[in-house]
Design an enzyme around this catalytic site. Structure first.
Site, PDB file in Angstrom:
ATOM      1  N   HIS A   1      55.967  32.453  43.839  1.00 30.27           N
ATOM      2  CA  HIS A   1      54.589  32.483  44.335  1.00 30.27           C
ATOM      3  C   HIS A   1      53.870  33.758  43.902  1.00 30.27           C
ATOM      4  O   HIS A   1      52.769  33.718  43.360  1.00 30.27           O
ATOM      5  CB  HIS A   1      54.599  32.369  45.856  1.00 30.27           C
ATOM      6  CG  HIS A   1      53.235  32.451  46.455  1.00 30.27           C
ATOM      7  ND1 HIS A   1      52.693  33.632  46.908  1.00 30.27           N
ATOM      8  CD2 HIS A   1      52.280  31.502  46.617  1.00 30.27           C
ATOM      9  CE1 HIS A   1      51.462  33.401  47.351  1.00 30.27           C
ATOM     10  NE2 HIS A   1      51.189  32.124  47.190  1.00 30.27           N
TER      11      HIS A   1
ATOM     12  N   CYS B   1      18.866  42.191  34.566  1.00 29.21           N
ATOM     13  CA  CYS B   1      19.671  43.406  34.676  1.00 29.21           C
ATOM     14  C   CYS B   1      20.311  43.530  36.049  1.00 29.21           C
ATOM     15  O   CYS B   1      20.838  44.565  36.399  1.00 29.21           O
ATOM     16  CB  CYS B   1      18.841  44.634  34.352  1.00 29.21           C
ATOM     17  SG  CYS B   1      17.463  44.862  35.478  1.00 29.21           S
TER      18      CYS B   1
END
Ligand code: ADP
Ligand code: MG
Ligand code: MG
Length: 945
Positions: A458, A835
């Site tokens: 896992h 931006c």
């Protein structure tokens, strides 16, 4: 027509993953290409959506179709569900469209009850078989209780541990049939104790509850977190796969394994995997015993291994990508249980993509399209400094399960990792093994170190998925989780001690090891070069310092889209002058203070232009409210008072007067330039002088400053400030006796600016979407406070993502599109960019491409992500267009064909009609003639009489 909720594996194929989920579609595909898959059926993802629509209930129609599926499955396999002669046991497995490993639930060995168990044992007197039956039974009760009834597996694990202790054995496999039988009884008792009712013995009831549990698991907390991290919509739902069990735990001629056709950590073209004899399902992944490397399977099971190698080849040639496979061997015979395009680390993704091109599996476009841009992040993070690493001696070694460098303080629980990280600490999570509950802690940590588990444990799988460094399976660690300490090579580590781990080599080091920045080279460079070829969207960077600008250039930035000038005011020597400016009484005083700052700013800009080597640089004028700059300590206030020849009280009064109730919507942005034009004048001078200077030194560069006025909401505002800028700039240029082009544009970050973009475009040379502010202002909540309620919004599914991280295309995006539609016709040369933080988020970049932006601008380390995302957007668009053209022409041909057919038919019909009418006419005429004849005859007759 009734809905079709259920598909046999033989009815599906790999193109049906939206409906059948990835697992179901691939089980069907493997079936269709003749691979050995136990034959079952898939309940569709639509049934899952229906389940939620029906108020978390499986309706009768779905259940009836599932039972028909069971019947067909019984016929195909010659076994019967719940039968005492020849019982069929099944697995019930989740499987969404996008793979979400370990996030949802699976139940194995379903169909067992006391009677079936007794009948099976009676049918096969071999004691080993009896052991197998009880092993399957106790597994079933355990999984069913945990997954379906949510009892919690710890109770069962505790009972197993007690049994092992009582019997003096170390592993589950050492428990005898009698032990397991007793365990099964204990489990059933535990079930009754926890839930107050008996374990359900009717297989059909078991099945129904299990299907429901899988649907329900779509909504479990860890799946929700995973989806948010991986951009998977909640609306997709999971399919359910029901298929006959094959038994890796039958005997020592059986086993179960997981494998990748190529190394998911490095990308090397070499089979990699793990195998466990006499084991079932999760045993490999859960790290119950340490599995053997796949190569060893060749010795143990030569026939099955040989067949498996062939399957690997078939699958790679079929899917043209690295495959991740789950399989089981029952009595030496191989069965395929799952295949999918394997998850991989960023370096492996790049290597595999390049190799697939070189091997002729993929075109460069396809190679670029197959890299997950979000993973690139990890490649850009620091790596261990080679020299420092060489000088250090590893304390120990585990498996290099997920590459990268991690250095941080040791913590022992996922919760601690989250808590410490929230305080800004860098931590390495050290655990015996991880489980899905640990996922948020794993994310918060720099790296993960486990004692148990292999390359497919896992911890390893999840870490690779997250692009986080992981060293797994370091058995030399002597762990004491309870007391939060461990020893390795004689050194005792406690919570908070520094440790460094290398996810590539698996090495573990005491203390901190220096790191260095990453570079784009090799396969990374090759993919990025291809990406640049395919993209239309330009990529700029948000950079305030020459160092950031240089870094961004190295990473491929083609300009600066946002330079925040205020950051330049905070440095030691300038802040004093700036504070003097704030506390001035007259324009002259303010100008005098600004005059002191001018040379600093000019020099900053000069360095930026130099770093950008003639690429465009957008400089945003002062944006934040002035109170952000005022002194807070008594010392500083005193200093300022002295400099301004004012009393401390006077300065404090000024500071108090700057207080605002809602500074986000206060005296900031271009409002500062309107009230204090001298600030804009000074900044213009600094920009223009720096540009002139650099242009003079580098005649071959095209230095063309872009001055950006923030927070405009009304065109007159922009016009007013622009006039100040233009007058100042033109005077500077004239005084220098030089020529210089420059632009004045604005940010679109207030909804009113977007709504009046046609007005604003008359005055602006460019727009730049400041989507951080635009998002706050559109939603009406601040990003600094959203954290307080966003989690509740996720839980209630009102939001699936953080709109500050992933652009809200529906609302904010609509404003962006509107701005373009209004602005471009008014000013055809208007260039437009973004931006905000979103400029580096792949799905947002795709949106920017779609609506026709010229560039995105993002932080330096996001530049490669944006380059790749921009290329993928262009490739996807091209593919969609080709698909659409192709469909169009298909429709055309089809229609043509139909028209021709219809015309022919019409012709035939017309002819028939004409013939028929001629016939009728003829008949009519004949009839008429006959009638006349008859009349004549009658008349004559009559006359005779
Ligand atoms: P996940 O999506 O978490 O991998 P799966 O549904 O793939 O869950 O099931 C996990 C494991 O259970 C498989 O890898 C396989 O070993 C085992 N398993 C599932 N179905 C069967 C089956 N029909 N026969 C034997 N083992 C099975
Ligand atoms: Mg699986
Ligand atoms: Mg802003």
């Amino acid at each position: 027509m009734a809905n079709k909720w259920v598909y046999m594996f033989s009815e599906g194929n790999m193109t049906m993953r939206n409906l059948l989920g990835g697992k179901g579609a691939n089980l069907a595909e493997m079936t269709s290409i003749g691979l050995p898959v136990p034959q079952g059926f898939t309940i569709t993802t639509e049934a899952c959506t229906q389940y939620y629509e029906d108020g978390r209930k499986i309706n009768d129609e779905i259940m009836a179709q599932a039972m028909e599926g069971v019947k067909k499955m019984e016929e195909i396999n010659g076994k019967k569900f719940g039968d005492l002669q020849n019982p069929l046991l099944v697995s019930v497995r989740s499987g969404a469209r996008a793979s979400m490993p370990g996030m949802m639930d699976t139940i194995l060995n379903l169909g067992l009850n006391d009677d079936v168990v007794a009948a099976m044992i009676k049918g096969n007197p071999d004691p080993a078989f009896e052991r197998f039956v009880y092993d399957s039974y106790r597994r079933f009760i355990q999984m069913f209780s945990d997954v379906v009834m949510e009892v919690g597996k710890k109770y069962f694990e505790q009972l197993i541990d007690e049994m092992k202790e009582k019997k003096g054995v170390k592993f589950d496999v050492d428990l005898t049939a009698a032990d397991l039988k007793e365990l099964a009884e204990q489990f059933k008792a535990e079930y009754k104790k926890q839930l107050g009712k008996d374990f359900p013995s009717d297989p059909v009831e078991q099945l129904k509850l299990a299907i429901e549990a899988v649907f329900r698991s779509w909504d479990n907390p860890r799946a929700n977190v995973y989806r948010r991290d991986n951009d998977i919509p909640y609306s997709w739902g999971t399919a359910v796969n029901v298929m006959p069990m094959v038994f890796g735990n039958l005997n020592n001629e059986s086993g179960t394994g997981v494998a990748f056709t190529r190394d998911p950590a490095t990308g090397e073209n070499k089979l990699m995997g793990e195998f466990l004899i006499n084991a079932q399902g999760e045993d490999v992944v859960a790290g119950v015993r340490t599995p053997m490397p796949i190569a060893q399977m060749e010795k143990e099971f030569p026939e099955a291994y040989a067949e498996f190698i062939k399957v690997c080849e078939t699958l790679e040639n079929h899917y043209h990508d690295m495959q991740d496979m789950e399989f089981t061997v029952e009595n030496k015979k191989l069965y395929m249980l799952q295949c999918r395009n394997g998850k991989r680390t960023a370096p492996a993704a790049l290597k595999i993509a390049c190799d697939l091109v070189d091997e002729g599996h993929k075109t460069p476009e396809e190679a670029v399209a197959m890299i997950d841009p979000r993973n690139l992040d990890t490649l850009l993070h620091p790596q261990f400094d080679a020299a420092a690493l060489k000088a250090a001696t590893p304390l120990g070694k585990g498996l290099g399960a997920s590459p990268g460098a991690a250095c941080g303080k040791v913590v022992f629980t996922a919760d601690d990792a989250v808590e410490w990280a929230a305080r800004g600490e860098k931590v390495v999570l050290v655990r015996l093994e991880t489980s899905p509950e640990d996922i948020t802690g794993m994310k918060a940590a720099q790296g993960i170190l486990t004692v148990r588990g292999g390359m497919t444990s896992h911890a390893a799988v999840v870490a690779r998925g997250m692009g986080e460094c992981c060293v797994s399976g370091c058995g030399d660690i002597n762990m004491d989780e309870e007391n939060k300490k461990f020893t390795l090579a004689g050194k005792e580590f406690h919570e908070g001690d520094f440790i460094s781990i290398d996810g590539t080599t698996g090495n573990i080091y005491d203390g901190q090891i220096a790191t260095v920045d990453a570079k784009i080279a090799g396969e990374f460079g090759r993919i990025m070069a291809w990406a640049d070829e395919f993209r239309r969207l330009k990529v700029r960077t948000n950079a305030d310092t020459p160092a950031d600008a240089k870094k961004a250039r190295e990473l491929g930035a083609e300009g600066i889209g946002l330079c925040r000038t205020e950051h330049m005011f905070f440095e030691e020597d300038r802040i004093a002058a700036f504070r003097e400016m704030i506390c001035s009484d007259t324009v002259e005083e303010r100008e005098a203070a600004l005059e002191k700052i001018l040379p600093y700013q000019q020099n900053d800009f000069k360095q930026l232009y130099e770093a950008l080597e003639g690429c465009p640089v957008t400089i945003r004028f002062l944006d934040p409210p002035l109170h952000e700059f005022v002194p807070t300590t008594e010392d500083e206030i005193k200093k300022l008072a002295d400099a301004k020849h004012k009393s401390v009280e006077e300065i404090k009064a000024i500071i108090n007067s700057l207080h605002e109730f809602n500074p986000m919507m206060g005296h900031r942005g271009c409002r500062l330039a309107v009230t204090y034009p001298e600030i804009a004048k000074m900044q213009t001078k600094a920009v223009i002088r720096a540009a002139l200077e650099v242009q003079k030194a580098h005649a071959d560069w095209n230095v063309k400053p872009e001055i950006m006025i923030p927070l405009v909401c009304e065109v007159k505002e922009l016009k007013y400030v622009k006039q100040i800028v233009v007058e100042t700039a033109d005077a500077e240029i004239a005084a220098a006796g030089a020529k210089l082009e420059y632009e004045v544009g604005t940010m679109i970050e207030i909804p009113r600016a977007a709504l009046t973009a046609d007005e604003i475009a008359k005055e602006a040379d460019f727009f730049c979407f400041g989507t951080n502010d635009l998002t706050q202002m559109t939603f009406g909540f601040s990003r600094d406070d959203a954290g307080k309620f966003l989690n509740a919004y996720y839980d209630t599914k009102i939001f699936e993502n953080d709109p500050f991280a992933k652009l809200d295309q529906t609302g904010v995006g609509k404003l962006m599109e509107m701005s373009l539609k209004l602005g471009k016709p008014v000013n055809p040369s208007l260039h437009v960019g973004i931006c905000g933080e979103h400029g580096g988020d792949p799905s947002s970049v795709e949106f920017c491409h779609k609506i026709g932006l010229d560039y995105v601008s993002c932080s330096p380390f996001r530049v490669p992500v944006a380059r790749l995302a921009a290329a993928q957007a262009a490739i996807a668009e091209k593919a969609a267009k080709a698909n659409c053209d192709c469909k169009k022409s298909v429709v055309d041909d089809e229609t043509k064909e139909k028209l021709k057919e219809a015309a022919e038919k019409a012709q035939v019909l017309a002819k028939d009609l004409a013939d028929a009418s001629a016939e009728v006419a003829k008949a009519g005429l004949a009839g008429l003639k006959a009638g006349i004849e008859e009349a004549k005859r009658a008349y004559n007759e009559n006359k005779k009489n």
